[in-house]
Design a protein around this motif. Sequence first.
Motif, PDB file in Angstrom:
ATOM      1  N   PHE A   1       1.825   1.732  -3.504  1.00  0.00           N
ATOM      2  CA  PHE A   1       0.665   2.170  -4.283  1.00  0.00           C
ATOM      3  C   PHE A   1       0.410   3.663  -4.080  1.00  0.00           C
ATOM      4  CE2 PHE A   1      -3.925   3.118  -4.211  1.00  0.00           C
ATOM      5  CZ  PHE A   1      -4.243   2.862  -5.545  1.00  0.00           C
ATOM      6  N   LEU A   2       0.442   4.110  -2.847  1.00  0.00           N
ATOM      7  CA  LEU A   2       0.163   5.510  -2.551  1.00  0.00           C
ATOM      8  C   LEU A   2       1.290   6.434  -3.015  1.00  0.00           C
ATOM      9  CD1 LEU A   2      -1.431   5.152   0.997  1.00  0.00           C
ATOM     10  CD2 LEU A   2      -2.608   5.700  -1.143  1.00  0.00           C
TER      11      LEU A   2
ATOM     12  N   LEU B   1       0.828  -1.202   0.000  1.00  0.00           N
ATOM     13  CA  LEU B   1       0.000   0.000   0.000  1.00  0.00           C
ATOM     14  C   LEU B   1       0.865   1.257   0.000  1.00  0.00           C
ATOM     15  CD1 LEU B   1      -2.932  -0.871   2.430  1.00  0.00           C
ATOM     16  CD2 LEU B   1      -2.697  -1.303  -0.020  1.00  0.00           C
ATOM     17  N   ARG B   2       1.988   1.198   0.679  1.00  0.00           N
ATOM     18  CA  ARG B   2       2.908   2.344   0.688  1.00  0.00           C
ATOM     19  C   ARG B   2       3.405   2.621  -0.732  1.00  0.00           C
ATOM     20  NH1 ARG B   2       5.619   0.496   4.407  1.00  0.00           N
ATOM     21  NH2 ARG B   2       4.562   1.509   6.141  1.00  0.00           N
TER      22      ARG B   2
ATOM     23  N   TYR C   1      -2.155   1.177   9.517  1.00  0.00           N
ATOM     24  CA  TYR C   1      -2.868   1.484   8.271  1.00  0.00           C
ATOM     25  C   TYR C   1      -3.420   2.907   8.335  1.00  0.00           C
ATOM     26  CZ  TYR C   1      -2.858  -3.441   6.785  1.00  0.00           C
ATOM     27  OH  TYR C   1      -2.484  -4.699   6.370  1.00  0.00           O
TER      28      TYR C   1
ATOM     29  N   ALA D   1      -6.707   2.029  -1.809  1.00  0.00           N
ATOM     30  CA  ALA D   1      -5.732   1.277  -1.010  1.00  0.00           C
ATOM     31  C   ALA D   1      -6.453   0.365  -0.029  1.00  0.00           C
ATOM     32  CB  ALA D   1      -4.806   2.240  -0.273  1.00  0.00           C
ATOM     33  N   SER D   2      -7.512   0.871   0.569  1.00  0.00           N
ATOM     34  CA  SER D   2      -8.314   0.059   1.488  1.00  0.00           C
ATOM     35  C   SER D   2      -8.907  -1.148   0.765  1.00  0.00           C
ATOM     36  CB  SER D   2      -9.431   0.915   2.089  1.00  0.00           C
ATOM     37  OG  SER D   2     -10.287   0.140   2.904  1.00  0.00           O
TER      38      SER D   2
ATOM     39  N   TYR E   1      -0.207  10.063   4.124  1.00  0.00           N
ATOM     40  CA  TYR E   1      -0.348  10.236   2.675  1.00  0.00           C
ATOM     41  C   TYR E   1      -1.199  11.464   2.350  1.00  0.00           C
ATOM     42  CZ  TYR E   1      -2.366   9.820  -1.938  1.00  0.00           C
ATOM     43  OH  TYR E   1      -2.817  10.114  -3.205  1.00  0.00           O
TER      44      TYR E   1
END
Length: 223
Positions: free
Chosen positions: A71-72, A68-69, A125, A86-87, A132
Motif C-alpha cells: 500500500f505504501l 501495508l508495504r 509496523y 495504513a494504520s 516510508y
Amino acid sequence: MTDTAAPAAARTAVVAAALDLFAAQGFEATSVEQIAQAAGVSRSTFFRQFGGKDDVVFADHELLLERLREFLAREHADPWQAVCDASILAYRHFSADPDLARRRYAVVREVPALRDREIVTGFRYERLFDDYLRGALPGLDPIDAVGFAALATAVHNHVLRQLLRGTKRVPVSVLRAALDDVRERFGVAESSPPAQDDVVVAVFPKRMPAAEVARRVHAALDS
C-alpha cells in the motif's frame, strides 16, 4: 471461492483451531500434531503454512505487514495521511473479526515469549512507517519521521487494545479521529490550498517539519 481466498480461508481455519486448543489446554501443552488434526490438515501442510506454533498466533501480522508495504509503495499525495491510512487498514483487519482477535490476545497475554514477540512485531509496523516517511519526504528530519511513526503506532495500539479488552466493537472512526489529532499535534494536518495562482502566502505552524513545509509549497506552486 477465488484462488487467493481459498488459502486464506484454510489459514484462518488453522489459526482458529490452534487458538481453541491454546485456550483449552495452554500454549505449551498443545502440539503441532494436535493443531493439524483439529484443523483437518496434515502436519506437512501445517509447516507449509506456518513455521511453528508461535507463527500461527502472528500469522495475520505477517500478511498485514506485506499488505501495508504494498500500500505504501503506491503513489500518495500526502505521505502523512498515507501512514494514517495504513494504520486504519490494519485496524480494519482485526476489527472485522473481533472474537478471533480477542482470543489471540488472550493467548498472547498468558505466554511471556509471545508477549515479547508482540513487542517486536509492533516495532516492525513503526519501522515500516518510519522508513516510508524518510523515503517519501526527502530532507525530513529523522526525528520527525520516527516521532510521527511511533505516535501513530502507539495510538493505533491503544485503540486496538480498547477493542481487544472489551466486549463491544470499537468503530474505525475512533481511530481515525485519534490519528487526525496526531496530525494536528504534529503540525501536519491538512490545510486548504491557496486561492491565488501567482502569489503564494503561507503560514505554517512553527512545529511543522521543514520537509513538510517544502512539500506543501511545491504542491501549491504546481497546482
